[in-house]
Enzyme design. Structure first.
Site, PDB file in Angstrom:
ATOM      1  N   LEU A  21       0.800  -1.220   0.000  1.00 19.60           N
ATOM      2  CA  LEU A  21       0.000   0.000   0.000  1.00 19.60           C
ATOM      3  C   LEU A  21       0.835   1.274   0.000  1.00 19.60           C
ATOM      4  O   LEU A  21       1.870   1.358   0.651  1.00 19.60           O
ATOM      5  CB  LEU A  21      -0.931   0.000   1.219  1.00 19.60           C
ATOM      6  CG  LEU A  21      -1.877  -1.210   1.304  1.00 19.60           C
ATOM      7  CD1 LEU A  21      -2.766  -1.092   2.538  1.00 19.60           C
ATOM      8  CD2 LEU A  21      -2.724  -1.359   0.053  1.00 19.60           C
ATOM      9  N   HIS A  22       0.364   2.253  -0.763  1.00 18.59           N
ATOM     10  CA  HIS A  22       1.000   3.572  -0.811  1.00 18.59           C
ATOM     11  C   HIS A  22      -0.101   4.619  -0.681  1.00 18.59           C
ATOM     12  O   HIS A  22      -1.283   4.281  -0.537  1.00 18.59           O
ATOM     13  CB  HIS A  22       1.805   3.717  -2.103  1.00 18.59           C
ATOM     14  CG  HIS A  22       1.034   3.377  -3.349  1.00 18.59           C
ATOM     15  ND1 HIS A  22      -0.047   4.112  -3.779  1.00 18.59           N
ATOM     16  CD2 HIS A  22       1.153   2.355  -4.235  1.00 18.59           C
ATOM     17  CE1 HIS A  22      -0.528   3.593  -4.883  1.00 18.59           C
ATOM     18  NE2 HIS A  22       0.173   2.504  -5.179  1.00 18.59           N
TER      19      HIS A  22
ATOM     20  N   HIS B 189      -3.479   4.192  -2.518  1.00 18.35           N
ATOM     21  CA  HIS B 189      -4.452   3.305  -1.857  1.00 18.35           C
ATOM     22  C   HIS B 189      -5.060   3.992  -0.636  1.00 18.35           C
ATOM     23  O   HIS B 189      -6.255   3.901  -0.392  1.00 18.35           O
ATOM     24  CB  HIS B 189      -3.773   2.019  -1.375  1.00 18.35           C
ATOM     25  CG  HIS B 189      -3.138   1.201  -2.456  1.00 18.35           C
ATOM     26  ND1 HIS B 189      -1.773   1.050  -2.560  1.00 18.35           N
ATOM     27  CD2 HIS B 189      -3.673   0.474  -3.462  1.00 18.35           C
ATOM     28  CE1 HIS B 189      -1.493   0.269  -3.587  1.00 18.35           C
ATOM     29  NE2 HIS B 189      -2.620  -0.090  -4.165  1.00 18.35           N
TER      30      HIS B 189
ATOM     31  N   GLY C 117      -9.352   3.567  -8.268  1.00 18.79           N
ATOM     32  CA  GLY C 117      -8.505   4.666  -8.718  1.00 18.79           C
ATOM     33  C   GLY C 117      -8.616   4.902 -10.214  1.00 18.79           C
ATOM     34  O   GLY C 117      -8.672   3.963 -11.011  1.00 18.79           O
ATOM     35  N   GLU C 118      -8.610   6.181 -10.596  1.00 21.23           N
ATOM     36  CA  GLU C 118      -8.606   6.533 -12.024  1.00 21.23           C
ATOM     37  C   GLU C 118      -7.263   6.199 -12.664  1.00 21.23           C
ATOM     38  O   GLU C 118      -7.128   6.201 -13.873  1.00 21.23           O
ATOM     39  CB  GLU C 118      -8.903   8.034 -12.188  1.00 21.23           C
ATOM     40  CG  GLU C 118     -10.360   8.348 -11.956  1.00 21.23           C
ATOM     41  CD  GLU C 118     -10.673   9.836 -12.012  1.00 21.23           C
ATOM     42  OE1 GLU C 118      -9.736  10.649 -12.098  1.00 21.23           O
ATOM     43  OE2 GLU C 118     -11.864  10.163 -11.949  1.00 21.23           O
TER      44      GLU C 118
ATOM     45  N   ASP D 130      -6.032   3.378 -12.864  1.00 24.99           N
ATOM     46  CA  ASP D 130      -6.345   2.206 -13.692  1.00 24.99           C
ATOM     47  C   ASP D 130      -7.683   2.489 -14.368  1.00 24.99           C
ATOM     48  O   ASP D 130      -8.715   1.908 -14.023  1.00 24.99           O
ATOM     49  CB  ASP D 130      -6.411   0.956 -12.815  1.00 24.99           C
ATOM     50  CG  ASP D 130      -5.090   0.696 -12.115  1.00 24.99           C
ATOM     51  OD1 ASP D 130      -4.189   0.156 -12.742  1.00 24.99           O
ATOM     52  OD2 ASP D 130      -4.948   1.095 -10.937  1.00 24.99           O
TER      53      ASP D 130
END
Ligand code: AMP
Length: 279
Positions: A33-34, A37, A147-148, A150
């Site tokens: 995770l970053h 996320h 998330g945009e 992806d």
């Protein structure tokens, strides 16, 4: 934060949450995770009473064995970051728990999956759809956050939910970037220091494309991007597409509004993707 590894216990735990009339926000991830996320978790926390995050490195969405093998496993750091961000439940099943038998389901997303990631990573979105549908059935969230970064995955998930009438609201979340513009990704850690130095060029190129959009002919812009990428040692363009935001089909003229530019390239051995909304 509660951590559960089995489907049965997760369902039971969440049944009790629902009995208390609490809304559930869900963030599916593959761990490592970053901030990207964690922004999804924060948004879920703001908009729901109870937040579930899943960490599951889904083997059936990897078309490249090396990419799967190099994918970081569940990290102690993930748990402490989730706790700090206010996640209420972490669901981290094993592969056997999720797939006790081989899965043969085949989804058909028509033209949406024939371009970009779908074209270059055969079977990828089928694997994504299988796991996300299964996770939705286990968690039964009110809202789920994607998330945009992806972008094609986001559109495919929206299509999946519509096609199967899954009662969940899909919430798109803006791409989180490093200060130098590089989109945050679990794969960034695999870049060498030299590669990491040139990686921000990707976002600079996308921003320049946004400046030129509507003025420069599309085929000229395609050539310009190819030339830019070729200037950098170790960068290899996989695709660069200017597509309609909903249909994901390449646009042929600037009269077509609502478009997004998506790019995938290799920097050394690491495959990176990014995008920027044009109009
Ligand atoms: P992953 O763990 O890579 O499967 O990603 C889990 C979710 O986090 C997906 O919805 C991704 O689109 C989202 N995500 C990954 N990186 C970013 C980022 N830099 N900004 C926003 N969302 C992201």
């Amino acid at each position: 934060m509660k951590i559960i590894n089995t489907i049965k216990n997760t369902k039971e735990y969440l049944k009790n949450i629902r009995l208390q009339n609490l809304s559930i926000g869900f963030v599916p991830t593959m761990g490592a995770l970053h901030e990207g996320h964690l922004e999804l978790i924060r948004k879920a926390k703001n908009e729901n009473d109870f937040v579930v995050c899943s960490i599951f490195v889904n083997p059936i969405q990897f078309n490249n064995r090396e990419d799967l093998e190099k994918y970081p496993g569940i990290l102690e750091n993930d748990i402490s970051e989730l706790e700090k961000t206010g996640c209420d439940l972490l669901f981290s099943p094993s592969v056997k728990e999720m797939y006790p038998a081989p899965v043969k389901t085949k989804y058909d997303f028509g033209d949406l999956e024939k371009v970009m990631e779908g074209k270059h990573r055969p079977g990828h979105f089928n694997g994504v759809a299988i796991v996300v549908k299964k996770l939705f059935e286990i968690i039964k969230p009110d809202k789920s956050y994607f998330g945009e970064k992806d972008y094609q995955q986001l559109v495919i998930i929206q299509a999946l939910v519509k096609k199967y009438n899954i009662p969940v609201e899909i919430v798109p979340c803006a791409t989180v970037r490093e200060p130098d513009g590089l989109a945050k990704s679990s794969r960034n850690k695999r870049l060498t220091p030299e590669e990491r130095k040139i990686a921000p060029v990707i976002y600079q190129i996308l921003k320049e494309v946004k400046n030129k959009a509507g003025k420069t002919p599309i085929n000229e812009l395609n050539k310009w991007v190819e030339q830019q990428i070729n200037n950098y040692k170790g960068m290899k363009l996989e695709y660069f597409e200017i597509v309609n935001k909903k249909t994901l089909q390449p646009i042929e003229s600037w009269e077509n509004k609502d478009c997004i530019v998506c790019i995938a390239l290799f920097l050394g051995k690491v495959r990176l993707i990014d995008n920027i909304i044009l109009f």
